[in-house]
Design a protein around this motif. Structure first.
Motif, PDB file in Angstrom:
ATOM      1  N   ASN A  52       0.807  -1.226   0.000  1.00 46.11           N
ATOM      2  CA  ASN A  52       0.000   0.000   0.000  1.00 46.11           C
ATOM      3  C   ASN A  52       0.838   1.274   0.000  1.00 46.11           C
ATOM      4  O   ASN A  52       0.296   2.375   0.115  1.00 46.11           O
ATOM      5  CB  ASN A  52      -0.925   0.017   1.228  1.00 46.11           C
ATOM      6  CG  ASN A  52      -1.873  -1.167   1.257  1.00 46.11           C
ATOM      7  OD1 ASN A  52      -2.430  -1.541   0.231  1.00 46.11           O
ATOM      8  ND2 ASN A  52      -2.051  -1.761   2.434  1.00 46.11           N
ATOM      9  N   PHE A  53       2.162   1.133  -0.126  1.00 43.74           N
ATOM     10  CA  PHE A  53       3.057   2.287   0.005  1.00 43.74           C
ATOM     11  C   PHE A  53       2.915   3.275  -1.158  1.00 43.74           C
ATOM     12  O   PHE A  53       3.020   2.900  -2.320  1.00 43.74           O
ATOM     13  CB  PHE A  53       4.509   1.815   0.104  1.00 43.74           C
ATOM     14  CG  PHE A  53       5.504   2.931   0.247  1.00 43.74           C
ATOM     15  CD1 PHE A  53       5.624   3.619   1.451  1.00 43.74           C
ATOM     16  CD2 PHE A  53       6.324   3.305  -0.817  1.00 43.74           C
ATOM     17  CE1 PHE A  53       6.528   4.652   1.592  1.00 43.74           C
ATOM     18  CE2 PHE A  53       7.233   4.319  -0.680  1.00 43.74           C
ATOM     19  CZ  PHE A  53       7.336   5.008   0.528  1.00 43.74           C
ATOM     20  N   LYS A  54       2.678   4.534  -0.820  1.00 43.42           N
ATOM     21  CA  LYS A  54       2.599   5.596  -1.832  1.00 43.42           C
ATOM     22  C   LYS A  54       3.773   6.566  -1.697  1.00 43.42           C
ATOM     23  O   LYS A  54       4.236   7.149  -2.664  1.00 43.42           O
ATOM     24  CB  LYS A  54       1.279   6.353  -1.690  1.00 43.42           C
ATOM     25  CG  LYS A  54       0.044   5.496  -1.956  1.00 43.42           C
ATOM     26  CD  LYS A  54      -1.229   6.322  -1.791  1.00 43.42           C
ATOM     27  CE  LYS A  54      -2.476   5.475  -2.029  1.00 43.42           C
ATOM     28  NZ  LYS A  54      -2.679   4.456  -0.978  1.00 43.42           N
ATOM     29  N   GLY A  55       4.239   6.713  -0.479  1.00 46.06           N
ATOM     30  CA  GLY A  55       5.356   7.625  -0.235  1.00 46.06           C
ATOM     31  C   GLY A  55       5.431   7.959   1.239  1.00 46.06           C
ATOM     32  O   GLY A  55       4.426   7.886   1.965  1.00 46.06           O
ATOM     33  N   LEU A  56       6.626   8.314   1.704  1.00 46.47           N
ATOM     34  CA  LEU A  56       6.803   8.701   3.099  1.00 46.47           C
ATOM     35  C   LEU A  56       6.208  10.094   3.323  1.00 46.47           C
ATOM     36  O   LEU A  56       6.023  10.870   2.382  1.00 46.47           O
ATOM     37  CB  LEU A  56       8.297   8.713   3.446  1.00 46.47           C
ATOM     38  CG  LEU A  56       8.996   7.353   3.416  1.00 46.47           C
ATOM     39  CD1 LEU A  56      10.506   7.527   3.432  1.00 46.47           C
ATOM     40  CD2 LEU A  56       8.544   6.490   4.586  1.00 46.47           C
TER      41      LEU A  56
END
Length: 200
Positions: A52-56
């Motif tokens: 689910n990672f989109k960005g920090l």
């Protein structure tokens, strides 16, 4: 027929492009961090978080958090065992003391040199700057953050708090992360760098 084939190729390219999301980031540091976290071979994220990672989550870049520090080297300091988030102990020494001004106040931080890094190719001049500040436990990770530095030729160093990042154990407890020494506490809010990690 050729037109139909051409349309199919264009449609295919467009749909592929839509599936490959661009790396997010406003600065080279942000782009680098997001690229590493998105790369399954490098990312500290657990598989479900990576999916689910989109960005920090970063603070907006703020040039007032880029400071010039004076380094007072401490060549006679002894090696000691820095505690980590696991049973592992990290062999470190205080390489020097950094003095700088930030938001009208003068601060000092110990900068550390790791014994293991001295024998790691490409990291022989690596210095480790862990710190705590008023944002910890609210806007940022409660245990503090890190900044990577290199040994300078002279005694002047630039510290960019916009490049402050979380220990890897924030994302995955399998990592062993040095615990920030209390002496490296900044009596100020450092609204720069990476914010606290919130799982999807």
């Amino acid at each position: 027929m050729r037109i139909l084939v051409a349309l199919l190729i264009v449609t295919s390219l467009v749909s592929c492009g839509e599936h490959k999301k661009p790396i997010l980031g406003e600065t080279p540091f942000q782009l680098k961090m997001n690229a590493e976290f998105k790369d399954a071979s490098k990312s500290p994220l657990k598989s479900r978080d990576l999916k689910n990672f989109k960005g920090l989550d970063f603070f907006v870049y703020d040039s007032t958090f880029v400071v010039t520090a004076t380094l007072k080297r401490t060549p006679d300091t002894e090696w000691f065992n820095m505690k980590t988030t696991t049973d592992r102990l990290s062999k470190e020494r205080i390489f020097g003391v950094l003095t700088f001004e930030l938001k009208g106040k003068t601060f000092q931080l110990n900068v550390y040199q790791g014994e293991e890094m001295l024998t790691t190719e490409g990291f022989e001049d690596y210095l480790f700057l862990p710190f705590l500040d008023h944002t910890n436990g609210n806007l940022t990770y409660g245990g503090g953050r890190y900044i990577d530095l290199r040994i300078p030729e002279g005694n002047i160093m630039e510290i960019d708090f916009n490049s402050a990042y979380n220990p890897y154990c924030v994302y995955n407890e399998k990592f062993s992360c040095p615990i920030v020494p209390r002496i490296n506490y900044l009596d100020i809010e450092v609204r720069a760098g990476i914010k606290a990690f919130v799982k999807e």
